[in-house]
Write an enzyme that holds these catalytic residues in place. Structure first.
Site, PDB file in Angstrom:
ATOM      1  CB  THR A  52       7.636   3.057   9.195  1.00 50.15           C
ATOM      2  OG1 THR A  52       8.016   2.988   7.817  1.00 50.15           O
ATOM      3  CG2 THR A  52       6.249   3.680   9.266  1.00 50.15           C
ATOM      4  CG  ASP A  53      11.283   5.010   5.645  1.00 53.27           C
ATOM      5  OD1 ASP A  53      10.324   4.212   5.696  1.00 53.27           O
ATOM      6  OD2 ASP A  53      12.225   4.871   4.838  1.00 53.27           O
ATOM      7  CD  GLU A  54       6.096   2.435   3.961  1.00 48.77           C
ATOM      8  OE1 GLU A  54       4.934   2.653   3.572  1.00 48.77           O
ATOM      9  OE2 GLU A  54       6.629   1.316   3.941  1.00 48.77           O
ATOM     10  CE1 TYR A  77       3.190  -0.289   8.929  1.00 50.05           C
ATOM     11  CE2 TYR A  77       4.308   0.716   7.050  1.00 50.05           C
ATOM     12  CZ  TYR A  77       4.349   0.175   8.331  1.00 50.05           C
ATOM     13  OH  TYR A  77       5.539   0.123   9.010  1.00 50.05           O
ATOM     14  CE  LYS A 131       4.583   1.696  12.900  1.00 51.07           C
ATOM     15  NZ  LYS A 131       4.775   0.780  14.059  1.00 51.07           N
TER      16      LYS A 131
END
Length: 433
Positions: free
Chosen positions: A176-178, A202, A206
């Site tokens: 994810t870009d997060e 979260y 990741k």
């Protein structure tokens, strides 16, 4: 995006569901037979060394688009195995349209169970893995962080070790870009080489999973690719995320509830374009590389509300602050920390030939139409998940009891809070002078 129209089903089960019968998440009421079958648009020359593809989380949102796309686009080239635990946010309805396809198989299993993973890999002679399965709802990670670590980190470790054991030829890990953390308004879009700085449990889980993927590439020469995507939206997304949740609420003539002041922005990518991105990476991506999947459509949460109100014809020209807008948009407290924005540079993927084809206006129209027709019946009773901060306990979803107001709530970012406090104190000082 390509749509293959499914045949309608006039079953008694459908009538019962429409008349309010209590549904479970996994019962087949035939609603899927009424729905269009969405896939992407790309099609490449099949790879000679790819035959059997395992897609983890295949009954979930983003993965189900790729499951349908690869199954229907490459019927004579690839066998697709959808591997899914069938958690609360997954549904067999997402892939039931493929049940009669000879190159599609559903295999129920848990990525945190080594024997179940190895059994699937060996039984179907898997050579390629797309790893989507993860707990992904940021709000839940603040209260159930252990579960996110178990699924996202340990589950990825199990998959990597299993892939090493059976000799997988391609392991495509969906991140994810997060993982990059918050990007300030004035900062450049982030490249694949940018430092990872996650800010919530979260995103941290990741990022940790990515470290494991990288270690297996270095230590064991596992052939891996890592993909970091923007927010994906579209039909089939479980309504805990903002677009389907708000669409379902408005369709019930209920107001939506923004966290904080609604100012955080996100970049949105339609699921059909995401499926094309993963298809492109499978056929043209280079092993050992990382690819950002970037959208150009950056929209604040409060602006998204305006677009939804207009799309659903509830407010002709929804403007924040207007009486009509305030009728439909309420507020509650913010997350413990809410990244203001994410921004990634997708040039590397675009150089492989991928492009974003669906405008946000078109994608939102398709999405809203789908949820108005199917959203209330696709997963069973979704009432509890439509609350601002739902709580998930196993397969059960519970509503929260958070207070709701008519006024935007302050951000929980400490620096901003201090700044606002000082301004208020300064203003009060001037008033008393």
């Amino acid at each position: 995006m390509t749509v293959a129209t499914a045949q309608p089903a006039n079953s008694p089960q459908n009538s019962l569901a429409a008349n309010g019968r209590r549904q479970s998440f996994f019962e087949d009421f035939g609603i899927w037979k009424e729905a269009p079958v969405f896939i992407g648009t790309t099609k490449f020359e099949p790879l000679p060394d790819v035959k059997n593809i395992m897609i983890t989380g295949g009954a979930g949102f983003i993965a189900c688009w790729l499951v349908r796309h690869l199954t229907l686009t490459y019927p004579h080239a690839y066998n697709i195995v959808s591997f899914d635990k069938l958690d609360y946010c997954a549904s067999l309805n997402n892939t039931r349209a493929l049940n009669d396809k000879r190159n599609f198989t559903f295999h129920q299993g848990d990525i945190t169970n080594p024997s179940e993973v190895v059994d699937c890999l060996e039984r179907y002679n898997i050579d390629t893995v797309f790893h989507f399965a993860a707990q992904s709802h940021v709000d839940l990670s603040f209260g159930n962080s252990y579960g996110f670590t178990h699924t996202n980190v340990y589950g990825t470790h199990v998959l990597l070790e299993s892939a090493k054991k059976v000799g997988i030829k391609r392991f495509i890990h969906i991140s994810t870009d997060e993982v990059y953390g918050e990007v300030k308004d004035e900062d450049d879009d982030l490249l694949e080489t940018s430092i990872l700085a996650p800010t919530n449990p979260y995103a941290a889980s990741k990022a940790a999973a990515e470290m494991l993927v990288h270690s297996y590439q270095k230590s064991f020469k596992l052939p891996v690719i890592i993909v970091r995507s923007n927010n994906v939206y579209g039909p089939h997304q479980y309504p805990e995320k903002i677009i389907p949740k708000f669409t379902c609420l408005l369709n019930r003539n209920q107001p939506v509830v923004l966290h904080g002041d609604g100012s955080p922005t996100r970049r949105y990518l339609f699921a059909g374009d995401a499926a094309d991105a993963f298809d492109t990476i499978l056929h043209r991506g280079q092993l050992g590389q990382i690819y950002n999947v970037g959208s150009y459509d950056e929209i604040s949460n409060i602006s998204l509300c305006s677009k939804l109100l207009t799309e659903m014809a509830l407010v002709p020209a929804a403007v924040p602050g207007d009486d009509d807008f305030r009728k439909w948009v309420k507020y509650t407290h913010d997350r413990p920390f809410n990244d203001h924005r994410y921004a990634v540079d997708g040039t590397k993927l675009r150089n492989l030939g991928w492009e974003q084809k669906t405008s946000f206006a078109d994608g939102l129209r398709i999405t809203v139409e789908w949820y108005r027709r199917f959203g209330e019946r696709w997963w069973g009773d979704i009432s509890k998940v439509l609350s601002p901060f739902p709580v998930v306990d196993g397969y059960e979803v519970h509503s929260d009891k958070e207070p709701i107001t008519d006024l935007p709530q302050p951000t929980v970012d400490a620096e901003v809070q201090v700044s606002k406090k000082r301004k208020v104190e300064a203003s009060n000082g001037q008033a008393h002078a």
